[in-house]
Design an enzyme around this catalytic site. Structure first.
Site, short mmCIF file in Angstrom:
data_model
loop_
_atom_site.label_atom_id
_atom_site.label_comp_id
_atom_site.label_asym_id
_atom_site.label_seq_id
_atom_site.Cartn_x
_atom_site.Cartn_y
_atom_site.Cartn_z
N LYS A 52 57.67 45.95 72.22
CA LYS A 52 58.00 45.31 73.51
C LYS A 52 56.87 45.55 74.51
O LYS A 52 56.47 44.64 75.23
CB LYS A 52 59.33 45.88 74.05
CG LYS A 52 60.54 45.37 73.29
CD LYS A 52 61.84 46.06 73.68
CE LYS A 52 62.96 45.62 72.75
NZ LYS A 52 64.26 46.26 73.00
N GLN A 96 66.74 51.25 75.94
CA GLN A 96 66.82 51.00 74.50
C GLN A 96 68.06 51.68 73.91
O GLN A 96 68.34 52.84 74.21
CB GLN A 96 65.53 51.52 73.83
CG GLN A 96 65.38 51.13 72.37
CD GLN A 96 65.22 49.64 72.13
OE1 GLN A 96 64.74 48.90 72.98
NE2 GLN A 96 65.65 49.17 70.97
N ASP A 119 68.13 42.29 79.09
CA ASP A 119 68.84 42.28 77.80
C ASP A 119 70.08 41.39 77.86
O ASP A 119 70.60 40.98 76.82
CB ASP A 119 69.31 43.70 77.45
CG ASP A 119 68.34 44.44 76.54
OD1 ASP A 119 67.64 43.78 75.76
OD2 ASP A 119 68.31 45.68 76.63
N1 GUN Z 1 68.66 48.21 70.22
C1 GUN Z 1 68.67 47.29 69.23
N2 GUN Z 1 68.48 46.05 69.74
C2 GUN Z 1 68.35 46.20 71.08
C3 GUN Z 1 68.13 45.29 72.14
O1 GUN Z 1 68.02 44.07 71.97
N3 GUN Z 1 68.06 45.84 73.40
C4 GUN Z 1 68.19 47.17 73.62
N4 GUN Z 1 68.13 47.60 74.87
N5 GUN Z 1 68.41 48.04 72.65
C5 GUN Z 1 68.48 47.55 71.38
#
Ligand code: GUN
Length: 282
Positions: A52, A96, A119
């Site tokens: 990311k 996350q 998200d």
């Molecule tokens: N953990 C697995 N997929 C995601 C996601 O799309 N966003 C976040 N914040 N955590 C994750």
């Protein structure tokens, strides 16, 4: 059978995003900012977060990853989120997942300003999506919709089966498909006669988290198959929730793992951050 190449589409969209970002900065003096909070040492999360950050920097964003020890308290994390919520240089904030067991995930997701919740996990954003007025949409289903668009997949009037009912993928995916006038069923690990149900689907989106779960017995001739899974097979090789070699002979279009849904997820997160920055100037 044709491959839906998420990596190629993501590369194209990322290049367009970098251009839009430069224009935003030149014309309005605004640089999209993405702040990512990572708690603990989960190895998959570390890889996702690194990707990311790389993607945000490539788009020309301001980007920061705040790495916190496993021992951070819930109160400390909530206070930190509150500080970042008030800082106008961060247009997108994400924590996350998963979080350590002593931290209440729901409380944390609720603490993020819905306007910065790139998200799309805050109940306000989930509610907006379900009421047909999406603002922040979870990145994985948003990326899958872009793949459908790019490959000319017709959705209106088609039967779609989403296998998996998570808040991150299954539920928002079903809503986006419904918005596109597909007739949607959600199946999951407890659904009876799942292969027979799946064989009725024109569109199959699989997010069940089990390696090679969907075989050709689940797939109607000519169906479109999207694989959200990210697992390791018995030989330690990366694989999806779909048994690609078995299904490829039956499906008309299929996403590979890796190189299908994954790169699109990250690209849509960046697009969402850009859109949040754009909203901040109006
Ligand atoms: N953990 C697995 N997929 C995601 C996601 O799309 N966003 C976040 N914040 N955590 C994750």
């Amino acid at each position: 059978m044709k491959i839906m190449d998420g990596k190629a589409l993501a590369t194209k969209l990322q290049a367009e995003l970098a251009e839009k970002t430069e224009k935003l900065r030149d014309e309005h003096g605004v640089t999209p900012g993405l702040l990512v909070i990572l708690v603990g040492e989960d190895s998959a999360s570390q890889v996702y977060v690194r990707n990311k950050e790389r993607s945000a920097l490539a788009a020309g964003f301001k980007s920061q990853v705040v790495r916190l020890p496993e021992t951070v308290t819930e109160v400390e994390l909530l206070e930190m989120i509150s500080t970042y919520n008030q800082d106008p240089t961060w247009h997108g904030i994400l924590v996350q997942l998963p979080l350590p067991k002593h931290i209440d995930e729901e409380k944390v997701l609720l603490a993020i300003d819905p306007g910065k919740d790139v998200d799309g996990f805050h109940p306000t954003n989930m509610g907006k999506l379900w009421s047909g007025h999406p603002v922040m949409v979870p990145s994985t289903p948003a990326g899958i919709m872009e793949l459908f668009k790019a490959y000319g997949v017709e959705l209106a009037g088609k039967r779609a089966l989403v296998i998996g009912r998570s808040n991150i993928v299954g539920k928002p995916m079903a809503q986006l498909l419904m918005d596109a006038n597909a007739t949607v069923t959600i199946g999951h690990s407890r659904t009876q006669y799942l292969p027979a149900l799946a064989r009725q689907a024109d569109i199959l989106v699989v997010a069940i988290g089990q390696a090679k779960f969907v075989t050709k017995d689940f797939v109607k001739e000519g169906a479109v198959v999207v694989d959200v899974g990210m697992n390791r097979d018995d030989n330690g090789k990366l694989c999806g929730d779909v048994d690609f070699d078995s299904v490829a002979g039956v499906a008309s279009l299929i996403t590979p793992v890796p190189g299908g849904v994954g790169p699109m997820t990250i690209t849509m997160l960046m697009e969402q951050t850009y859109q949040a920055a754009l909203r901040s100037i109006s």
